[in-house]
Design a protein around this motif. Structure first.
Motif, short mmCIF file in Angstrom:
data_model
loop_
_atom_site.label_atom_id
_atom_site.label_comp_id
_atom_site.label_asym_id
_atom_site.label_seq_id
_atom_site.Cartn_x
_atom_site.Cartn_y
_atom_site.Cartn_z
N THR A 72 -50.24 58.49 5.15
CA THR A 72 -49.95 58.01 3.81
C THR A 72 -51.23 57.60 3.08
OG1 THR A 72 -49.54 55.78 4.63
CG2 THR A 72 -47.64 57.23 4.38
N THR B 42 -54.84 60.02 -5.78
CA THR B 42 -55.66 59.20 -6.67
C THR B 42 -56.85 60.00 -7.20
OG1 THR B 42 -55.05 57.22 -5.45
CG2 THR B 42 -56.97 57.06 -6.87
N GLN C 165 -52.41 59.22 -0.34
CA GLN C 165 -52.67 58.35 -1.48
C GLN C 165 -54.08 58.58 -2.04
OE1 GLN C 165 -52.30 54.22 -0.57
NE2 GLN C 165 -52.43 53.58 -2.72
#
Length: 85
Positions: free
Chosen positions: A3, A11, A7
Motif C-alpha cells: 500500500t 502521489t 500510495q
C-alpha cells in the motif's frame, strides 16, 4: 508495504499531472491575455463577469454520460472563448 508503494506512485503521478497543468497554464496565459483584454473591453453589459460568477457557483451533480464539447472541454485552449458566444 504494497500500500505504501501504491500510495507513493499515485502521489507522484498526481504531482506530475499538476506540474504539466501548471506549465500549460503558464504558456497559455500570456498568449490568451490580449484576447481576454479585448473581450473585457467589449463587454459593455457585464455578461462575461456574470457568466464567470455563475460558473464559480456550486452546481448540482452533472450527468455522467454527457461528453464534452470542444469549446467547453477543460483541456481546450479555447474554453475561455466559449463565453463570447
Amino acid at each position: 508495504m504494497q500500500t505504501l508503494a501504491l500510495q507513493l506512485t499515485s502521489t507522484l503521478v498526481d504531482d506530475a499531472i499538476e506540474l504539466v497543468k501548471g506549465f500549460g497554464r503558464a504558456i497559455l496565459s500570456p498568449a490568451m491575455e490580449p484576447i481576454e483584454r479585448i473581450a473585457r473591453a467589449c463587454d459593455v453589459a457585464g455578461v462575461l463577469e456574470q457568466r464567470r460568477a455563475d460558473r464559480r457557483a456550486p452546481r448540482r451533480a452533472a450527468s455522467g454520460g454527457r461528453g464534452c464539447k470542444p469549446r467547453h472541454c477543460r483541456w481546450s485552449p479555447f474554453r475561455g472563448l466559449s463565453e463570447l458566444t
